[in-house]
Design a protein around this motif. Structure first.
Motif, PDB file in Angstrom:
ATOM      1  N   LYS A   1     -42.545 -42.095 -18.710  1.00 40.86           N
ATOM      2  CA  LYS A   1     -43.972 -42.101 -18.395  1.00 40.86           C
ATOM      3  C   LYS A   1     -44.442 -40.692 -18.060  1.00 40.86           C
ATOM      4  O   LYS A   1     -43.818 -39.975 -17.284  1.00 40.86           O
ATOM      5  N   ARG A   2     -45.575 -40.290 -18.672  1.00 33.39           N
ATOM      6  CA  ARG A   2     -46.179 -39.006 -18.333  1.00 33.39           C
ATOM      7  C   ARG A   2     -46.930 -39.129 -17.008  1.00 33.39           C
ATOM      8  O   ARG A   2     -47.303 -40.225 -16.592  1.00 33.39           O
ATOM      9  N   HIS A   3     -47.158 -37.999 -16.359  1.00 34.97           N
ATOM     10  CA  HIS A   3     -47.788 -38.017 -15.031  1.00 34.97           C
ATOM     11  C   HIS A   3     -49.192 -38.596 -15.066  1.00 34.97           C
ATOM     12  O   HIS A   3     -49.690 -39.125 -14.064  1.00 34.97           O
ATOM     13  N   SER A   4     -49.865 -38.532 -16.220  1.00 35.03           N
ATOM     14  CA  SER A   4     -51.242 -39.017 -16.322  1.00 35.03           C
ATOM     15  C   SER A   4     -51.322 -40.487 -16.713  1.00 35.03           C
ATOM     16  O   SER A   4     -52.420 -41.039 -16.836  1.00 35.03           O
ATOM     17  N   GLU A   5     -50.199 -41.154 -16.918  1.00 30.43           N
ATOM     18  CA  GLU A   5     -50.186 -42.521 -17.430  1.00 30.43           C
ATOM     19  C   GLU A   5     -49.914 -43.542 -16.322  1.00 30.43           C
ATOM     20  O   GLU A   5     -49.248 -43.239 -15.329  1.00 30.43           O
TER      21      GLU A   5
ATOM     22  N   GLU B   1     -48.828 -30.893 -22.028  1.00 34.84           N
ATOM     23  CA  GLU B   1     -47.879 -31.938 -21.665  1.00 34.84           C
ATOM     24  C   GLU B   1     -46.541 -31.785 -22.377  1.00 34.84           C
ATOM     25  O   GLU B   1     -45.570 -32.439 -22.013  1.00 34.84           O
TER      26      GLU B   1
ATOM     27  N   ASP C   1     -48.451 -47.505 -15.761  1.00 36.32           N
ATOM     28  CA  ASP C   1     -47.691 -48.597 -16.359  1.00 36.32           C
ATOM     29  C   ASP C   1     -48.562 -49.838 -16.498  1.00 36.32           C
ATOM     30  O   ASP C   1     -49.347 -50.180 -15.604  1.00 36.32           O
TER      31      ASP C   1
END
Length: 212
Positions: free
Chosen positions: A45-49, A142, A51
């Motif tokens: 998971k990217r920091h901006s996403e 990113e 779940d």
């Protein structure tokens, strides 16, 4: 007059950085009848996403279980990670007359064609130039230089598949590109085969003529 209809599967695909995510978000922000198909993925998971909002982040083992039990409409490996579309929510949403937007690559699109072609309208997004594509990838901040180089190489392969899509949009101006995709969706909603009550509506019109 509102005629009941089956939902539309709107597929938007592009090389990484060409704009499919920005276009998808803009279309959804202005249209309450369309929702995003939340894919499952094995990538980090990217920091901006978030779940279950951007993706469902699952393990490789869980991914393989879902695939083996027929719970996935399509699956693909992209940049070394696995992605897929769960079946159940798509079928329920379409039957309820709501539309679903898919932000997937050409591999997933071709698999969906095999199972869902009558429900689909597909759009391929191209960048105005490779110079601009690289700049967009760098502005995202990113991915590192090596990942960006790999994405650009993959972009060449992905561009080979533009003819497999119903529509192609060159994303030079984001606002104009969003308007084009909105128009495509609007037209898809009135396709005859999608209007589930149209047969009875036309028959009623004919009966009214017969009774004159």
């Amino acid at each position: 007059m509102q005629i009941a209809r089956r939902g539309v599967m709107l597929v938007i695909a592009s090389p990484s950085g060409a704009g499919k995510t920005s276009i998808s978000r803009a279309v959804m922000a202005s249209d309450p009848n369309i929702e995003l198909s939340v894919s499952v993925t094995t990538r980090a998971k990217r920091h901006s996403e978030v779940d279950h909002v951007h993706y469902r982040f699952i393990s490789v083992r869980e991914f393989e279980r879902m695939k083996a039990e027929g719970e996935l409409l399509e699956s693909a490996e992209v940049h070394g990670n696995l992605y897929a579309t769960p079946r159940a929510n798509v079928e329920q949403t379409l039957a309820a007359g709501r539309d679903i937007l898919f932000d997937i690559d050409y591999q997933g699109t071709l698999q969906l064609y095999e199972k869902c072609r009558p429900d689909m309208v597909t759009v391929f997004i191209l960048p105005p130039s490779i110079k601009e594509l690289r700049a967009r990838l760098e502005r995202r901040a990113e991915d590192g230089p090596e990942v960006i180089r790999r994405r650009l190489k993959n972009a060449r392969i992905e561009m080979d598949h533009w003819q497999e899509y119903d529509h192609v949009v060159i994303n030079e101006d984001l606002e104009q590109s969003v308007e084009k995709v909105r128009a495509i969706l609007s037209a898809a909603r009135t396709t005859g085969r999608r209007l589930t009550q149209m047969r009875s509506f036309v028959r009623d019109l004919q009966n009214q003529i017969d009774s004159l």
